[in-house]
Design a protein around this motif. Structure first.
Motif, mmCIF file in Angstrom:
data_model
loop_
_atom_site.group_PDB
_atom_site.id
_atom_site.type_symbol
_atom_site.label_atom_id
_atom_site.label_comp_id
_atom_site.label_asym_id
_atom_site.label_seq_id
_atom_site.Cartn_x
_atom_site.Cartn_y
_atom_site.Cartn_z
ATOM 1 N N ARG A 111 0.835 -1.216 0.000
ATOM 2 C CA ARG A 111 0.000 0.000 0.000
ATOM 3 C C ARG A 111 0.864 1.258 0.000
ATOM 4 N NH1 ARG A 111 -2.711 -3.386 3.544
ATOM 5 N NH2 ARG A 111 -1.751 -2.381 5.349
ATOM 6 N N ALA B 47 -9.039 -7.189 -2.062
ATOM 7 C CA ALA B 47 -9.581 -6.593 -3.282
ATOM 8 C C ALA B 47 -9.328 -5.091 -3.320
ATOM 9 C CB ALA B 47 -11.079 -6.888 -3.382
ATOM 10 N N ARG B 48 -9.492 -4.412 -2.182
ATOM 11 C CA ARG B 48 -9.246 -2.962 -2.143
ATOM 12 C C ARG B 48 -7.782 -2.649 -2.455
ATOM 13 N NH1 ARG B 48 -12.725 -3.210 2.394
ATOM 14 N NH2 ARG B 48 -10.943 -3.273 3.811
ATOM 15 N N THR B 49 -6.871 -3.387 -1.820
ATOM 16 C CA THR B 49 -5.442 -3.158 -2.075
ATOM 17 C C THR B 49 -5.096 -3.474 -3.524
ATOM 18 O OG1 THR B 49 -4.904 -3.670 0.229
ATOM 19 C CG2 THR B 49 -3.107 -3.780 -1.371
ATOM 20 N N ALA B 50 -5.663 -4.542 -4.058
ATOM 21 C CA ALA B 50 -5.384 -4.914 -5.441
ATOM 22 C C ALA B 50 -5.811 -3.806 -6.403
ATOM 23 C CB ALA B 50 -6.089 -6.222 -5.777
ATOM 24 N N LYS B 51 -6.933 -3.143 -6.121
ATOM 25 C CA LYS B 51 -7.375 -2.044 -6.975
ATOM 26 C C LYS B 51 -6.394 -0.868 -6.906
ATOM 27 C CE LYS B 51 -12.315 -3.144 -6.807
ATOM 28 N NZ LYS B 51 -13.661 -2.717 -6.330
ATOM 29 N N GLU B 52 -5.852 -0.590 -5.707
ATOM 30 C CA GLU B 52 -4.844 0.462 -5.578
ATOM 31 C C GLU B 52 -3.600 0.124 -6.382
ATOM 32 O OE1 GLU B 52 -3.944 2.409 -1.822
ATOM 33 O OE2 GLU B 52 -5.532 1.237 -0.868
ATOM 34 N N ASP C 210 -8.137 -10.380 -10.742
ATOM 35 C CA ASP C 210 -9.478 -9.818 -10.908
ATOM 36 C C ASP C 210 -9.444 -8.295 -10.986
ATOM 37 O OD1 ASP C 210 -10.537 -12.342 -10.886
ATOM 38 O OD2 ASP C 210 -11.258 -12.266 -8.813
ATOM 39 N N ALA C 211 -8.459 -7.669 -10.322
ATOM 40 C CA ALA C 211 -8.346 -6.209 -10.339
ATOM 41 C C ALA C 211 -7.629 -5.698 -11.581
ATOM 42 C CB ALA C 211 -7.614 -5.735 -9.086
ATOM 43 N N ALA D 47 -3.423 -1.840 -9.022
ATOM 44 C CA ALA D 47 -3.747 -1.728 -10.445
ATOM 45 C C ALA D 47 -3.752 -0.273 -10.887
ATOM 46 C CB ALA D 47 -5.104 -2.379 -10.725
ATOM 47 N N ALA D 48 -4.336 0.607 -10.069
ATOM 48 C CA ALA D 48 -4.402 2.029 -10.426
ATOM 49 C C ALA D 48 -3.018 2.656 -10.517
ATOM 50 C CB ALA D 48 -5.253 2.776 -9.395
ATOM 51 N N VAL E 191 -4.357 -6.398 -12.320
ATOM 52 C CA VAL E 191 -2.915 -6.247 -12.075
ATOM 53 C C VAL E 191 -2.153 -7.222 -12.968
ATOM 54 C CG1 VAL E 191 -1.073 -6.493 -10.355
ATOM 55 C CG2 VAL E 191 -3.297 -5.526 -9.703
#
Length: 406
Positions: free
Chosen positions: A223, A255-260, A299-300, A262-263, A302
């Motif tokens: 993170r 899932a939240r961390t994975a989205k970060e 899924d995100a 990926a972004a 990455v």
């Protein structure tokens, strides 16, 4: 060099094909049904072989490779392995790293690897960077990189924990390709991440961190890295390796961390062999597998790659330098499909390394592996040793086997 025609190869998910390679451009020139391409000056019969993209190894440690017997490390967790390596590393030389690293790369190449990212320690004595020659391991691998040109593409990431800025600048000026770091071992993880990004940006090189190499669910290297990259707008490639703690949190948090991640455009390298060996030793009951949350990352969106990490050194006495071993573990322990697991050591790994796509497709880089198998699941399951390896359209390794059943 004349074009090379591969006859009768089976491509994943398709029928048999003939494949024409152009060594001058290093690309695949033509792919056609068998018999449609005219005879070439050089041909290879690949009947019975599955033709795949060559492997890329996104994370190994060539400076440590093949030292398990020499270092005398007892089985243990990560910190025990670090202590054993540091004690042994005080004795290694530039020539030692050059020779052992070369033997390890030969194993990788014979197994189908044409691109490697290796980490190299800034060698210390008792954890101090002030004594001896911390850059001797790097110099050994720079010599090896020059020797491998045309056969295996070698990227070198300088690995450190709280090393002086001046030493990091020297390593990058000497020719290292990336800057590494171990924030979870630093006295100031957040400060270490920011400093690593700053120095890498000054040299225009990428970053590859050993992140969250622990099962503690409150670890936060990944993170920290994602937020720091988004704040800085860091342009060169950024990779986070291990990320073990992400597999120890609740699915919603993963899932939240994975989205970060990926972004921020960060690629993640999972390292099942060593993480299965080192992690969870303090939990004798319901021992966790110690892998990152590969499904949540995929899924995100990455970019996920997989590596073998250690090749028979104090961090792991095992390791065959074979990405088919890595991908098999992703199916068994990571619950990926065989196709997903193969992509992690081919297309995903090349993407993390910043390399163009390779494979038996027109216009792709002609880095290829022919393995005796009829399908991807069979290739992963048997890890058949009969293999032909092509780099830039040239045959660079061939392994044949004689089997007698009496």
């Amino acid at each position: 060099m004349p074009p090379l025609l591969l006859r009768g190869a089976r491509l994943p998910g398709s029928d048999l094909r003939d494949v024409l390679l152009d060594p001058d451009s290093g690309l695949v020139e033509r792919v056609a049904p068998c018999g449609l391409l005219p005879p070439g000056p050089e041909e290879l019969d690949l009947t019975g072989y599955l033709l795949l993209p060559a492997f890329a190894e996104p994370h190994t440690h060539l400076d440590k490779a093949l030292t398990w017997d020499l270092a005398g490390a007892p089985p243990g967790d990560l910190l025990s392995a670090v202590a054993a390596w540091r004690a042994y590393a005080a004795r290694i030389t530039e020539e030692d790293v050059f020779q052992r690293g070369g033997r390890a790369v030969d194993e990788l190449c014979a197994n189908g690897v044409t691109a490697v990212r290796t980490h190299v320690d800034l060698l210390t004595r008792d954890g101090s960077y002030g004594d001896g020659d911390p850059l001797r391991g790097l110099r050994g691998l720079l010599r090896l990189r020059a020797r491998l040109r045309g056969r295996v593409r070698l990227q070198i990431a300088v690995l450190h924990v709280d090393a002086p800025d001046e030493l990091l600048h020297q390593a990058l000026d000497l020719g290292a390709d990336l800057l590494g770091d171990c924030p979870h071992l630093s006295a100031d993880p957040a400060g270490s991440v920011r400093r690593t990004l700053r120095i890498a940006a000054e040299h225009g090189v990428g970053v590859d961190l050993h992140a969250d190499e622990t099962l503690a669910p409150d670890a936060g290297d990944l993170r920290l890295l994602a937020r720091a990259v988004r704040e800085r707008g860091f342009v060169p490639g950024v990779t986070a390796s291990h990320c073990v703690s992400l597999g120890a949190v609740e699915p919603e948090e993963a899932a939240r961390t994975a989205k970060e991640v990926a972004a921020a455009g960060i690629g993640v390298v999972t390292l099942p062999l060593t993480n299965l060996y080192l992690q969870g030793r303090d939990r004798p009951s319901s021992t966790p597998r110690g892998l990152t949350a590969v499904r949540a990352l995929l899924d995100a969106g990455v970019t996920v790659a997989a590596g073998g990490d250690n090749i028979r050194d104090p961090f792991n006495p095992m390791g065959r330098a074979d990405p088919l071993e890595t991908s098999s573990l992703l199916v068994t322990a990571g619950h990926l499909t065989p196709d997903e697991a193969l992509h992690a050591v081919t297309g995903g790994a090349r993407a993390v390394l910043g390399l163009p796509a390779a494979g038996p497709y027109e216009g792709a880089v002609a880095d290829l592996l022919a393995v005796r198998a009829r399908s991807v699941p069979e290739a992963l399951g048997t890890a058949a040793p009969e293999r032909l390896v092509f780099a830039g359209g040239r045959l660079v390794s061939r392994t044949s086997v004689v089997r007698e059943l009496l």
